[in-house]
Enzyme design. Structure first.
Site, mmCIF file in Angstrom:
data_model
loop_
_atom_site.group_PDB
_atom_site.id
_atom_site.type_symbol
_atom_site.label_atom_id
_atom_site.label_comp_id
_atom_site.label_asym_id
_atom_site.label_seq_id
_atom_site.Cartn_x
_atom_site.Cartn_y
_atom_site.Cartn_z
ATOM 1 N N HIS A 12 0.953 -1.130 -0.017
ATOM 2 C CA HIS A 12 0.018 -0.116 0.037
ATOM 3 C C HIS A 12 0.792 1.176 -0.101
ATOM 4 C CE1 HIS A 12 -3.047 -2.981 0.921
ATOM 5 N NE2 HIS A 12 -2.213 -3.569 1.823
ATOM 6 N N GLU B 226 2.007 -11.711 5.255
ATOM 7 C CA GLU B 226 1.076 -11.210 6.118
ATOM 8 C C GLU B 226 1.322 -11.307 7.433
ATOM 9 O OE1 GLU B 226 -1.371 -9.354 5.167
ATOM 10 O OE2 GLU B 226 -1.888 -9.620 3.021
ATOM 11 N N HIS C 202 2.750 -7.003 4.390
ATOM 12 C CA HIS C 202 1.632 -6.518 4.482
ATOM 13 C C HIS C 202 1.245 -7.058 5.885
ATOM 14 C CE1 HIS C 202 0.054 -5.575 0.430
ATOM 15 N NE2 HIS C 202 1.286 -6.275 0.131
ATOM 16 N N GLU D 286 -1.973 0.171 8.167
ATOM 17 C CA GLU D 286 -1.110 -0.955 7.772
ATOM 18 C C GLU D 286 0.182 -0.271 6.830
ATOM 19 O OE1 GLU D 286 -2.959 -3.558 4.982
ATOM 20 O OE2 GLU D 286 -1.213 -4.718 4.429
HETATM 21 ZN ZN ZN Z 1 -2.009 -5.341 2.616
#
Ligand code: ZN
Length: 310
Positions: free
Chosen positions: A97, A271, A189, A134
């Protein structure tokens, strides 16, 4: 739908949180958590990886202050000689992101080619219940990993460094790794799953050829990278494998992520936890834990590119 029945050996019990914020977490995830496409939610519903894999792990944090990580114990000492373990190696880090994606919705909603279809350029990512984004987490951890890898002699390329208003798009994130001829690429992430879900997982590309995507040559090495990262990340952080996808293995193989589909170099996603889970959020918002996470990631990347994977 993914039960915890395969959670076995050595996984610690993690305090569960009520489902109060579950809906919120899901909404945030759909808005762009992990892999930038709501994959976690999809996988939870069994609609995620067309390959039958499962989705993501959640985590959270609370403050966007991300102190510039200490590089390494002895950065200067390491740069001089070819004795450095990562001398000559190129590693691309892709902080998931972008902190200001939310200000550029039209740009990030534009669809791009991901080989087997078209998907949004990028997404906003999720955040903890307390508002730690995030995108701040991914950038902070990427900085910490970069410091560790550079101290070991690697050339490190970031796909974005908080220095652009939005993006890059997922296809460009892949191209940056390709152009750099990276020995390994990693997209970092944290997930936005329902509050009761916890743990981390790593996502590897499925072997396939479709449109402009051809992952057949990188699927096997990427899977090795995934398992190596999983081992080192778990060892460094004590974070359990995600309990809500991947059958409790901490691994998924997917073909719906443009950042993987369009890669021609070994690449995976991690993640790191569920930002919407209280236990994971406490870890993700803790700079000391993030340093452990960075060390686990750096150690995994080092083991992979030096051929000493365990
Ligand atoms: Zn993400």
């Amino acid at each position: 739908m993914f039960s915890n029945d395969s959670r076995g050996g050595g996984r610690r019990a993690v305090p569960r949180v009520g489902a109060a914020v579950g809906a919120l977490g899901l909404a945030a995830c759909l808005a762009g958590c992990g892999a930038g496409s709501g994959h976690a939610a999809q996988a939870r519903n069994g609609q995620g990886g067309q390959d039958g894999s499962v989705a993501l792990a959640p985590t959270r944090e609370t403050t966007s202050s991300a102190p510039r990580p200490p590089a390494s114990p002895t950065p200067a000492a390491g740069r001089s000689a070819g004795a450095l373990p990562l001398a000559g190696k190129v590693i691309v880090l892709d902080p998931g992101h972008n902190p200001t994606n939310f200000e550029h919705t039209a740009a990030i909603n534009r669809e791009v080619d991901v080989g087997n279809g078209r998907k949004e350029c990028d997404t906003t990512g999720t955040e903890t219940d307390a508002g730690y984004p995030e995108a701040s987490y991914t950038l902070d951890v990427s900085h910490r990993v970069r410091g560790l890898l550079e101290a070991r002699g690697a050339k490190v390329v970031l796909t974005q460094d908080g220095n652009r208003p939005w993006g890059p798009c997922v296809d460009e994130r892949a191209r940056i790794g390709n152009t750099a001829h990276a020995d390994a690429a990693l997209s970092i992430h944290a997930d936005g799953a329902p509050a009761a879900d916890y743990g981390f997982h790593v996502i590897a590309p499925k072997s396939m050829r479709s449109g402009g995507a051809d992952t057949r040559a990188i699927a096997a090495p990427s899977y090795r990278l995934a398992t190596t990262l999983r081992s080192h990340f778990a060892a460094a952080t004590k974070e359990p494998y995600a309990d809500y996808l991947g059958g409790g293995t901490g691994l998924m193989v997917r073909d719906d992520l443009g950042g993987l589909n369009m890669s021609t170099v070994p690449k995976v996603f991690i993640e790191c936890g569920n930002m919407r889970n209280a236990h994971d959020a406490k870890a993700l918002t803790d700079p000391a834990w993030r340093q452990k996470a960075a060390r686990g990631i750096a150690d995994g990347l080092t083991a992979f590119v030096t051929g000493s994977s365990r």
